[in-house]
Enzyme design. Structure first.
Site, PDB file in Angstrom:
ATOM      1  N   TYR A  65      13.578   3.874 -14.341  1.00 24.20           N
ATOM      2  CA  TYR A  65      12.174   1.919 -14.254  1.00 24.20           C
ATOM      3  C   TYR A  65      12.164   1.043 -15.107  1.00 24.20           C
ATOM      4  CZ  TYR A  65       8.180   0.499 -15.045  1.00 24.20           C
ATOM      5  OH  TYR A  65       6.853  -0.145 -15.735  1.00 24.20           O
ATOM      6  N   SER A  66      12.388   2.103 -16.451  1.00 24.42           N
ATOM      7  CA  SER A  66      12.520   0.311 -17.148  1.00 24.42           C
ATOM      8  C   SER A  66      13.672  -0.451 -17.081  1.00 24.42           C
ATOM      9  CB  SER A  66      12.420   0.842 -19.103  1.00 24.42           C
ATOM     10  OG  SER A  66      12.852   1.974 -19.258  1.00 24.42           O
ATOM     11  N   THR A 104       6.632  -4.870 -18.438  1.00 25.35           N
ATOM     12  CA  THR A 104       6.859  -3.857 -19.541  1.00 25.35           C
ATOM     13  C   THR A 104       7.528  -3.543 -20.742  1.00 25.35           C
ATOM     14  OG1 THR A 104       6.834  -1.356 -19.560  1.00 25.35           O
ATOM     15  CG2 THR A 104       7.662  -2.199 -18.071  1.00 25.35           C
ATOM     16  N   ASP A 105       6.810  -3.064 -21.578  1.00 24.16           N
ATOM     17  CA  ASP A 105       7.331  -3.288 -23.245  1.00 24.16           C
ATOM     18  C   ASP A 105       8.629  -2.526 -22.786  1.00 24.16           C
ATOM     19  OD1 ASP A 105       5.836  -0.708 -22.966  1.00 24.16           O
ATOM     20  OD2 ASP A 105       4.982  -0.717 -25.081  1.00 24.16           O
ATOM     21  N   GLU A 106       8.665  -1.071 -21.990  1.00 25.77           N
ATOM     22  CA  GLU A 106       9.573  -0.548 -22.300  1.00 25.77           C
ATOM     23  C   GLU A 106      11.665  -0.669 -22.071  1.00 25.77           C
ATOM     24  OE1 GLU A 106       9.019   2.769 -19.709  1.00 25.77           O
ATOM     25  OE2 GLU A 106       7.071   2.692 -19.800  1.00 25.77           O
ATOM     26  N   PRO A 145      -0.436  19.156 -19.014  1.00 31.30           N
ATOM     27  CA  PRO A 145       1.797  19.396 -19.530  1.00 31.30           C
ATOM     28  C   PRO A 145       1.264  17.928 -20.474  1.00 31.30           C
ATOM     29  CG  PRO A 145       1.148  18.058 -17.506  1.00 31.30           C
ATOM     30  CD  PRO A 145      -0.464  18.610 -17.590  1.00 31.30           C
ATOM     31  N   LEU A 193       0.458  -1.521  -0.072  1.00 39.12           N
ATOM     32  CA  LEU A 193      -0.498  -0.537  -0.044  1.00 39.12           C
ATOM     33  C   LEU A 193       0.850   1.162   0.540  1.00 39.12           C
ATOM     34  CD1 LEU A 193      -2.963  -1.047   2.219  1.00 39.12           C
ATOM     35  CD2 LEU A 193      -2.800  -1.410  -0.368  1.00 39.12           C
ATOM     36  N   ARG A 242       2.213   6.026 -27.982  1.00 37.75           N
ATOM     37  CA  ARG A 242       2.031   4.961 -27.330  1.00 37.75           C
ATOM     38  C   ARG A 242       1.272   3.908 -28.102  1.00 37.75           C
ATOM     39  NH1 ARG A 242       6.319   6.613 -25.863  1.00 37.75           N
ATOM     40  NH2 ARG A 242       7.083   7.113 -23.714  1.00 37.75           N
ATOM     41  N   ASN A 254       1.405   0.075 -22.882  1.00 35.24           N
ATOM     42  CA  ASN A 254       0.623   1.590 -21.894  1.00 35.24           C
ATOM     43  C   ASN A 254      -0.949   1.000 -21.722  1.00 35.24           C
ATOM     44  OD1 ASN A 254       2.714   2.575 -22.516  1.00 35.24           O
ATOM     45  ND2 ASN A 254       1.904   4.465 -21.557  1.00 35.24           N
ATOM     46  N   LYS A 300      13.360  -2.670 -14.284  1.00 36.14           N
ATOM     47  CA  LYS A 300      12.084  -3.974 -14.754  1.00 36.14           C
ATOM     48  C   LYS A 300      13.104  -4.486 -15.460  1.00 36.14           C
ATOM     49  CE  LYS A 300       7.814  -4.505 -14.261  1.00 36.14           C
ATOM     50  NZ  LYS A 300       7.766  -4.850 -13.196  1.00 36.14           N
TER      51      LYS A 300
HETATM   52  P1  NAD Z   1       0.650   0.889 -10.467  1.00 35.12           P
HETATM   53  O1  NAD Z   1       1.505   1.910  -9.634  1.00 35.12           O
HETATM   54  O2  NAD Z   1      -0.025   1.393 -10.074  1.00 35.12           O
HETATM   55  O3  NAD Z   1       0.749  -0.321  -8.739  1.00 35.12           O
HETATM   56  C1  NAD Z   1       1.928  -0.951  -8.038  1.00 35.12           C
HETATM   57  C2  NAD Z   1       0.907  -1.495  -7.172  1.00 35.12           C
HETATM   58  O4  NAD Z   1       2.781  -2.537  -5.807  1.00 35.12           O
HETATM   59  C3  NAD Z   1       0.489  -1.152  -5.624  1.00 35.12           C
HETATM   60  O5  NAD Z   1      -0.411  -1.330  -5.102  1.00 35.12           O
HETATM   61  C4  NAD Z   1       1.889  -0.660  -4.417  1.00 35.12           C
HETATM   62  O6  NAD Z   1       1.073  -0.497  -3.223  1.00 35.12           O
HETATM   63  C5  NAD Z   1       2.339  -1.980  -4.831  1.00 35.12           C
HETATM   64  N1  NAD Z   1       3.635  -2.313  -4.287  1.00 35.12           N
HETATM   65  C6  NAD Z   1       4.853  -1.525  -4.778  1.00 35.12           C
HETATM   66  N2  NAD Z   1       6.033  -1.476  -4.172  1.00 35.12           N
HETATM   67  C7  NAD Z   1       5.583  -2.797  -3.125  1.00 35.12           C
HETATM   68  C8  NAD Z   1       6.703  -3.201  -2.195  1.00 35.12           C
HETATM   69  N3  NAD Z   1       7.759  -2.628  -2.251  1.00 35.12           N
HETATM   70  N4  NAD Z   1       5.153  -4.061  -1.748  1.00 35.12           N
HETATM   71  C9  NAD Z   1       4.421  -4.511  -1.982  1.00 35.12           C
HETATM   72  N5  NAD Z   1       3.742  -3.627  -2.713  1.00 35.12           N
HETATM   73  C10 NAD Z   1       4.472  -3.141  -3.455  1.00 35.12           C
HETATM   74  O7  NAD Z   1       1.243  -0.293 -11.315  1.00 35.12           O
HETATM   75  P2  NAD Z   1       0.300  -0.485 -12.708  1.00 35.12           P
HETATM   76  O8  NAD Z   1       0.418   0.399 -13.281  1.00 35.12           O
HETATM   77  O9  NAD Z   1      -0.601  -1.536 -11.886  1.00 35.12           O
HETATM   78  O10 NAD Z   1       1.885  -1.861 -12.947  1.00 35.12           O
HETATM   79  C11 NAD Z   1       1.361  -3.194 -12.453  1.00 35.12           C
HETATM   80  C12 NAD Z   1       2.927  -4.026 -13.079  1.00 35.12           C
HETATM   81  O11 NAD Z   1       2.571  -4.005 -14.257  1.00 35.12           O
HETATM   82  C13 NAD Z   1       4.075  -2.888 -12.614  1.00 35.12           C
HETATM   83  O12 NAD Z   1       4.986  -4.931 -12.191  1.00 35.12           O
HETATM   84  C14 NAD Z   1       4.107  -2.653 -13.779  1.00 35.12           C
HETATM   85  O13 NAD Z   1       5.328  -2.304 -14.246  1.00 35.12           O
HETATM   86  C15 NAD Z   1       3.904  -2.951 -15.111  1.00 35.12           C
HETATM   87  N6  NAD Z   1       3.440  -2.784 -15.780  1.00 35.12           N
HETATM   88  C16 NAD Z   1       2.295  -1.800 -16.390  1.00 35.12           C
HETATM   89  C17 NAD Z   1       1.655  -1.395 -17.845  1.00 35.12           C
HETATM   90  C18 NAD Z   1       1.579  -0.001 -17.162  1.00 35.12           C
HETATM   91  O14 NAD Z   1       1.190   0.607 -18.689  1.00 35.12           O
HETATM   92  N7  NAD Z   1       0.602   0.360 -16.227  1.00 35.12           N
HETATM   93  C19 NAD Z   1       1.981  -1.604 -18.969  1.00 35.12           C
HETATM   94  C20 NAD Z   1       2.838  -2.814 -18.267  1.00 35.12           C
HETATM   95  C21 NAD Z   1       2.966  -3.155 -17.554  1.00 35.12           C
HETATM   96  O1  DAU Z   2       4.809   1.013 -21.771  1.00 34.64           O
HETATM   97  C1  DAU Z   2       4.363   0.536 -20.441  1.00 34.64           C
HETATM   98  C2  DAU Z   2       4.536   1.652 -19.541  1.00 34.64           C
HETATM   99  O2  DAU Z   2       3.387   2.715 -19.805  1.00 34.64           O
HETATM  100  C3  DAU Z   2       4.385   1.086 -18.301  1.00 34.64           C
HETATM  101  O3  DAU Z   2       5.486   0.231 -17.996  1.00 34.64           O
HETATM  102  C4  DAU Z   2       4.176   2.271 -16.842  1.00 34.64           C
HETATM  103  O4  DAU Z   2       4.546   1.495 -15.653  1.00 34.64           O
HETATM  104  C5  DAU Z   2       3.446   2.788 -17.810  1.00 34.64           C
HETATM  105  O5  DAU Z   2       3.371   3.990 -16.416  1.00 34.64           O
HETATM  106  C6  DAU Z   2       3.364   3.493 -18.786  1.00 34.64           C
HETATM  107  O6  DAU Z   2       5.021   4.268 -18.484  1.00 34.64           O
HETATM  108  P1  DAU Z   2       4.726   5.892 -19.305  1.00 34.64           P
HETATM  109  O7  DAU Z   2       5.458   6.675 -18.954  1.00 34.64           O
HETATM  110  O8  DAU Z   2       4.413   5.373 -21.054  1.00 34.64           O
HETATM  111  O9  DAU Z   2       3.124   6.156 -18.961  1.00 34.64           O
HETATM  112  P2  DAU Z   2       2.594   8.176 -19.006  1.00 34.64           P
HETATM  113  O10 DAU Z   2       1.320   7.477 -18.572  1.00 34.64           O
HETATM  114  O11 DAU Z   2       3.605   8.599 -17.628  1.00 34.64           O
HETATM  115  O12 DAU Z   2       3.095   9.092 -20.421  1.00 34.64           O
HETATM  116  C7  DAU Z   2       2.429   8.843 -21.392  1.00 34.64           C
HETATM  117  C8  DAU Z   2       2.965   9.080 -22.277  1.00 34.64           C
HETATM  118  O13 DAU Z   2       1.919  10.179 -22.201  1.00 34.64           O
HETATM  119  C9  DAU Z   2       4.267   9.419 -22.105  1.00 34.64           C
HETATM  120  O14 DAU Z   2       4.679   9.994 -23.023  1.00 34.64           O
HETATM  121  C10 DAU Z   2       4.939  10.655 -21.135  1.00 34.64           C
HETATM  122  C11 DAU Z   2       3.919  11.381 -21.604  1.00 34.64           C
HETATM  123  N1  DAU Z   2       2.852  12.111 -20.583  1.00 34.64           N
HETATM  124  C12 DAU Z   2       3.000  12.390 -19.571  1.00 34.64           C
HETATM  125  C13 DAU Z   2       2.173  12.646 -18.749  1.00 34.64           C
HETATM  126  C14 DAU Z   2       2.529  12.265 -16.784  1.00 34.64           C
HETATM  127  C15 DAU Z   2       3.048  14.287 -20.769  1.00 34.64           C
HETATM  128  O15 DAU Z   2       2.852  14.143 -22.237  1.00 34.64           O
HETATM  129  N2  DAU Z   2       2.386  14.741 -19.870  1.00 34.64           N
HETATM  130  C16 DAU Z   2       2.238  13.884 -18.506  1.00 34.64           C
HETATM  131  O16 DAU Z   2       2.108  15.098 -17.758  1.00 34.64           O
END
Ligand code: NAD
Ligand code: DAU
Length: 374
Positions: free
Chosen positions: A180-181, A138-140, A235, A40, A244, A209, A184
């Protein structure tokens, strides 16, 4: 001993994607015990799971995955035979400001889980038989693709026509750019190393994404919907030309279900929507949809678009080729983007209490710091 057919540990289940995976598994498999482990952090929220928290086959444990002893104890206590690992620090901008937290949770946390699973499973008479360690990535990790489309091409970009074969496949070499990437990618390598060294039945997926309900409003889509509602600036980083590939979160959860049950051990699957959008075009769709649903005159929020300093090391384009998953396991996205965005905007507007709750406390301080000087 457990009376359930399977005992599955889902980490990060109170986060965005994790909560959809927990919901899907708890509801689809009443004969499985689902144990959600989550620390959490700011991104984890039990309100994401109100509708399943009283189900008999669901247990929540507040714990840090970096706590190795706790991981081992919980695995023994619940006779865990499957792990779906989503817990992570997930926001690129935060990783640029504070990479240590990302290395700790994403690398050391994953290692702690792997080692606990190894010790527990190797202590059982059947060893690794019937076990699965599924790591969500992630694809990143693949780095960034070129932007080769002609100036002015409209989104969704008809990727095959514009880019030919330029996609991330399961064979693309890792080339992460952000902290981050990089974290991962490192965790993916550890997972594969546990298969190659100890024979642990692992599986890794790399997804594009996600968007949909319950996403923390630091990410583009929920942040912008909320800002439109409050008439705050939108922004857009750089020129808004970054691309994306967007997938509705429930489609990702469905893919995870399919792969958890039918994926090949030690294999990798890419998950994506074949749905590439330039950021600025997404922003225009969000403005149009949100204004319409709020009853504002069409386009009245366009004046909120504010071009700001680009993200450091901003990856230009991500695009996943998920044809292996379709070919081998029959999965494909079910939802058209227009419908997914409509549902998503509606959800955030209808769930203002959820938004108010997650944006109370430290949120505005984070937001102001993040965008100060941009
Ligand atoms: P999120 O940030 O919404 O959720 C992450 C969760 O992990 C939270 O509930 C947080 O409390 C928990 N957490 C963080 N650190 C922790 C720790 N040390 N111990 C236990 N729990 C912990 O993330 P999300 O967007 O739901 O992503 C989930 C997974 O999917 C991640 O591994 C992310 O890399 C991957 N992913 C996300 C996306 C995307 O677009 N959001 C895309 C591809 C892969
Ligand atoms: O590709 C998968 C990834 O997608 C996941 O692994 C990550 O956890 C997830 O956060 C996401 O990463 P991005 O960096 O692509 O997502 P984000 O929503 O932060 O940004 C999407 C795009 O929009 C990116 O090109 C940055 C841009 N952006 C983002 C924010 C927050 C803006 O232009 N303005 C903003 O304020």
């Amino acid at each position: 001993m457990s009376n359930y057919k399977r005992n599955i540990m889902i980490t990060g289940g109170a986060g965005f994607i994790g909560s959809h995976v927990v919901r899907l598994f708890v509801n689809t498999y009443p004969d499985y015990h689902i144990i959600n482990l989550d620390k959490l952090t700011y991104a984890g929220n039990l309100a994401n799971l109100r509708d399943v928290e009283d189900k008999p086959n669901y247990t929540f444990v507040k714990v840090d995955i970096c706590d190795y002893d706790a991981m081992l104890t919980l695995m023994r206590q619940h006779s865990i035979d499957g792990i779906i690992h989503l817990a992570a620090e997930s926001h690129v901008d935060r990783s640029i400001k504070d990479p240590f937290t990302f290395a700790r949770t994403n690398v050391m946390g994953t290692l702690s889980l792997l080692q606990a699973a190894k010790v527990y499973w190797e202590s059982l008479p059947e060893g690794y038989d019937g076990k699965r360690f599924y790591h969500i990535s992630t694809d990143e990790v693949y780095g960034a693709l070129e932007l080769t489309h002609p100036e002015g091409v409209a989104s969704p970009i008809s990727a095959h026509e514009v880019y030919g074969d330029s996609f991330f496949t399961e064979d693309t070499k890792y080339a992460p750019h952000s902290p981050y990437s990089a974290s991962k990618a490192s965790s993916d390598h550890f997972v594969r190393a546990f298969h190659d060294t100890y024979g642990m039945p692992t599986i890794v997926t790399n997804c594009s994404n996600n968007y949909g309900p319950y996403q923390f409003p630091e990410k583009l889509i929920p942040l912008f919907i909320n800002n439109i509602r409050h008439r705050r600036p939108l922004p857009v980083y750089g020129k808004g030309e970054n691309v994306r590939d967007w997938l509705y979160v429930e489609d990702h959860a469905r893919a995870i279900d399919t792969i958890f049950h039918h994926g090949k051990t030690a294999d990798t699957y890419n998950i994506g929507g074949f749905n590439e959008w330039k950021n600025i075009d997404i922003v225009k769709v969000l403005i149009k949809t949100t204004d319409r649903l709020l009853g504002n005159p069409e386009g009245s929020s366009s004046d909120l678009i504010t071009y700001v300093t680009d993200r450091k090391g901003h990856d230009l384009r991500y695009a996943i080729d998920s044809s292996k998953l379709k070919r081998e396991l029959g999965w494909q996205p079910s939802l058209q983007f227009e419908e997914g965005i409509e549902r998503t905007v509606r959800w955030y507007l209808d769930n203002q209490a959820w938004m108010d709750n997650v944006t109370s406390g430290d949120y505005m301080r984070y937001y102001e710091e993040m965008y100060r000087g941009r």
